[in-house]
Motif scaffolding. Sequence first.
Motif, PDB file in Angstrom:
ATOM      1  N   SER A  76       0.846  -1.187   0.000  1.00 17.19           N
ATOM      2  CA  SER A  76       0.000   0.000   0.000  1.00 17.19           C
ATOM      3  C   SER A  76       0.879   1.234   0.000  1.00 17.19           C
ATOM      4  O   SER A  76       2.026   1.216   0.466  1.00 17.19           O
ATOM      5  N   LYS A 104       0.294  12.397  -3.054  1.00 17.19           N
ATOM      6  CA  LYS A 104      -0.863  11.790  -3.713  1.00 17.19           C
ATOM      7  C   LYS A 104      -0.354  10.791  -4.746  1.00 17.19           C
ATOM      8  O   LYS A 104       0.316  11.170  -5.721  1.00 17.19           O
ATOM      9  N   GLU A 105      -0.648   9.526  -4.510  1.00 12.83           N
ATOM     10  CA  GLU A 105      -0.098   8.454  -5.340  1.00 12.83           C
ATOM     11  C   GLU A 105      -0.567   8.573  -6.786  1.00 12.83           C
ATOM     12  O   GLU A 105      -1.723   8.877  -7.076  1.00 12.83           O
ATOM     13  N   GLY A 119      -4.301   7.870  -6.841  1.00 19.30           N
ATOM     14  CA  GLY A 119      -4.790   6.983  -5.802  1.00 19.30           C
ATOM     15  C   GLY A 119      -4.925   7.729  -4.490  1.00 19.30           C
ATOM     16  O   GLY A 119      -5.400   8.869  -4.438  1.00 19.30           O
ATOM     17  N   GLU A 120      -4.456   7.112  -3.437  1.00 18.48           N
ATOM     18  CA  GLU A 120      -4.604   7.645  -2.088  1.00 18.48           C
ATOM     19  C   GLU A 120      -3.689   8.851  -1.851  1.00 18.48           C
ATOM     20  O   GLU A 120      -2.578   8.930  -2.382  1.00 18.48           O
ATOM     21  N   THR A 121      -4.150   9.789  -1.035  1.00 17.85           N
ATOM     22  CA  THR A 121      -3.311  10.889  -0.543  1.00 17.85           C
ATOM     23  C   THR A 121      -2.968  10.617   0.916  1.00 17.85           C
ATOM     24  O   THR A 121      -3.865  10.343   1.723  1.00 17.85           O
ATOM     25  N   ILE A 122      -1.677  10.667   1.222  1.00 17.35           N
ATOM     26  CA  ILE A 122      -1.233  10.411   2.589  1.00 17.35           C
ATOM     27  C   ILE A 122      -0.499  11.641   3.120  1.00 17.35           C
ATOM     28  O   ILE A 122       0.089  12.411   2.369  1.00 17.35           O
TER      29      ILE A 122
END
Length: 404
Positions: A43, A122-123, A135-138
């Motif tokens: 992930s 941000k993937e 995809g997801e932002t972490i």
Amino acid sequence: MKENLSKENRRSFLLKSSIALGGLALLNPSKAISASLDNQEQSFKIITGPYLQTNFGNSISILWITNNDASSWVEYGESPDSLTNKAFGKSELGLKPAGRLNRVKINNLKPGVTYYYRIASKEINNFQPYKVTYGETIYGDTESFANLNTSKEDVSFVMLNDIHDRPESILHLLDLDKGNKRDFVFFNGDIFDYQTDEKQIIEHFLQPCTDYFAKNIPFLYVRGNHETRGKFAREFSSYFDQVGYTSFTLGPVRFVILDTGEDKEDTHPVYADIVDFDQYRIEQAAWLEEEIQKKEFKNAPFRIVMMHIPPRYSGDAHGATHCTELFEPLLNKGKVDLVLSGHTHQYKVHSPDKTSNNYPIIIGGGSRDGSRTLTKINATKKEIQVSMLDDSGKEVGRYVASRK
């Protein structure tokens, strides 16, 4: 610098680091080097960071690494509850960065102000010519740093050198500073034996520094001769904001950093005709000739030069003698007040010599137990105080340079 760590806390630190690095303890570098951090099927996550570098002057660089390509930025402000400013990495030819190695430089900071920040990535899941799918932002935790006023009355820092792929030494030596507040940490080369891959850089340097201090206190780094070696040496600089030669002013000191390169001849068979350190040092000598003429250099109460291979006292290998030939006359001409070096693995305080170096040369030790050192430097407008500790905490060198 963080407060002194007890033995119990040190164990917790190492356990935490080993978990973050795939369950391999930093105390066993040979095993840690084989840890798998580049599994693209995992992930989306931040592998390491943030870590800070700066040349001061009201700017700071914030760096971190993700496991997949991303669009990244930093949110920051003067309050932890108000991160209203946003900064991106440097655009090249109109293109913002979109990779794994993230470096965001924030400029125009206010002198003497504490800033709060958090990193964000941000993937990028799919990068097509006319469509980018995210995809997801972490986000990282909210951290802080002090933007130092370059006209401050004093400056305080510590120097480490010649760690040679022993990451536990970073923790051990910094722990000797017992929570003293420092403006920065300086790594004076040969932190590695040679450059193998990204995992080595993360496990043996970036992660220990990030866990201990580098989220909040910047470090400076100049290569040693060992950082020029290995198949990954040409990628090494991508993980830092600055590892070469530069100059800056902080407080009463004009700092000059020289990148002394390799100690072998360029024609040595191990380099297979793909290095040119002689010309690189000649380039720096021309730059140094201009530097010592600048008003920032001449008007500074003190001038400190930091270079891995010292300009003297390091044997007759080609790189060492070339440094003496090129740099010693300029350092004398510029009337420098102190040179900080490593390389020899034998700690020593060399006083000024009227027949050669007209300035003191402090050489830090390394790299094994009993010969490692932490060098502490404090400078005011009146004097520079240097105290060198061995890895037991015993002072093994001291020097005081008064303003001329």
